[in-house]
Design a protein around this motif. Sequence first.
Motif, PDB file in Angstrom:
ATOM      1  N   UNK A 167      52.795  33.236  38.839  1.00 56.06           N
ATOM      2  CA  UNK A 167      51.600  33.839  38.252  1.00 56.06           C
ATOM      3  C   UNK A 167      50.391  32.946  38.526  1.00 56.06           C
ATOM      4  N   UNK A 168      49.309  33.556  38.969  1.00 56.08           N
ATOM      5  CA  UNK A 168      48.088  32.816  39.296  1.00 56.08           C
ATOM      6  C   UNK A 168      47.026  33.109  38.250  1.00 56.08           C
ATOM      7  N   UNK A 169      46.652  32.080  37.492  1.00 58.93           N
ATOM      8  CA  UNK A 169      45.605  32.152  36.473  1.00 58.93           C
ATOM      9  C   UNK A 169      44.470  31.247  36.930  1.00 58.93           C
TER      10      UNK A 169
ATOM     11  N   UNK B 133      29.040  29.231  36.502  1.00 61.68           N
ATOM     12  CA  UNK B 133      30.373  29.408  37.078  1.00 61.68           C
ATOM     13  C   UNK B 133      30.879  30.795  36.709  1.00 61.68           C
ATOM     14  N   UNK B 134      31.310  31.554  37.702  1.00 66.02           N
ATOM     15  CA  UNK B 134      31.921  32.844  37.454  1.00 66.02           C
ATOM     16  C   UNK B 134      33.413  32.761  37.677  1.00 66.02           C
ATOM     17  N   UNK B 135      34.091  33.863  37.422  1.00 65.08           N
ATOM     18  CA  UNK B 135      35.529  33.927  37.691  1.00 65.08           C
ATOM     19  C   UNK B 135      35.785  35.050  38.677  1.00 65.08           C
ATOM     20  N   UNK B 136      36.783  34.876  39.470  1.00 67.85           N
ATOM     21  CA  UNK B 136      37.201  35.933  40.388  1.00 67.85           C
ATOM     22  C   UNK B 136      38.710  35.840  40.544  1.00 67.85           C
ATOM     23  N   UNK B 137      39.358  36.951  40.854  1.00 65.72           N
ATOM     24  CA  UNK B 137      40.813  36.900  41.023  1.00 65.72           C
ATOM     25  C   UNK B 137      41.206  35.836  42.047  1.00 65.72           C
ATOM     26  N   UNK B 138      42.275  35.104  41.745  1.00 68.47           N
ATOM     27  CA  UNK B 138      42.665  33.956  42.567  1.00 68.47           C
ATOM     28  C   UNK B 138      43.408  34.336  43.836  1.00 68.47           C
ATOM     29  N   UNK B 139      42.740  35.063  44.707  1.00 69.21           N
ATOM     30  CA  UNK B 139      43.391  35.509  45.932  1.00 69.21           C
ATOM     31  C   UNK B 139      43.708  34.345  46.870  1.00 69.21           C
ATOM     32  N   UNK B 140      42.797  33.397  46.948  1.00 72.10           N
ATOM     33  CA  UNK B 140      43.021  32.274  47.871  1.00 72.10           C
ATOM     34  C   UNK B 140      44.205  31.419  47.443  1.00 72.10           C
TER      35      UNK B 140
END
Length: 287
Positions: free
Chosen positions: A216-218, A100-107
């Motif tokens: 804020x999106x975390x 599992x990776x992380x990516x900015x929560x644009x969606x």
Amino acid sequence: MSTSPLPHDAPVGIFDSGVGGLSVLRHIRAQLPHEHLIYVADSGFAPYGDKPEDVVAERSLTIARFLIARGAKALVVACNTATVAAVKLLRARFPEMPIVGVEPGLKPAAATTRNGRVGVLATERTLAGAKFLKLRDEIAASTGATFLLQPCQGLADQIEFGELDSAATTAMLERYIAPLLAQGADTLVLGCTHYPLVQASIEQVIASCGARGVVLIDTGDAVARQLGRLLEAGGLLRHVDAQVPARLEGYTSASATALSAAFNSLVGIDPPVQETDFAERSTVGHI
């Protein structure tokens, strides 16, 4: 996959360039409290954001091998920069392992914003990455959201140094956040796993700017949920065992004392920590 005769009882390996991934680890512990965890802070090689992508990819592969050698049944790349540089490589090298990776929560940000203007706080390398830009373009096209990109040079370093609420960190946050609010952003994406660790300071800066209702999106919560889904699908969820409580251990390429202090101040726990160069042998730091 893990070579353990009981792979469901094997640990999940989590790594970041430093302490930022502890923001993800908090969500994983909350959602999957029975899982054994190994956390790697590559603080001796930090920051990743100023290094060439191929160097970060090779370093990520080295740490993945280190974790797998310690029996990890799954990997969480708890670093946006490392995800951009290496998650595709890791999945190709270890195709049977949940990664599992992380990516900015644009969606989720596009789904949350009320006025269509989303600020994205992230490292310069993350914002310049082809994977991120492709994601931004796809979501902007499908939702009509406008993404205002703000590179936050030096912010992850401040957090790594433990300066969560210092005057210097607050000034830096004001410099990065105020222009986004001035452009009408009503939603801010915390696009580096370090940034949720200063969420309180971010909220204070937002309030000082007179902005209200900014969300804020975390993405740490989404990462933990995805990890749980993959472990369940692979039959790898650890069984509840009252006799053997979940273990957490830490490794760092820098100071064991510093990582222990971060665990204590940021997560409120005191697990065993070792210093290592990610070769097979480790040297004991704090136990």
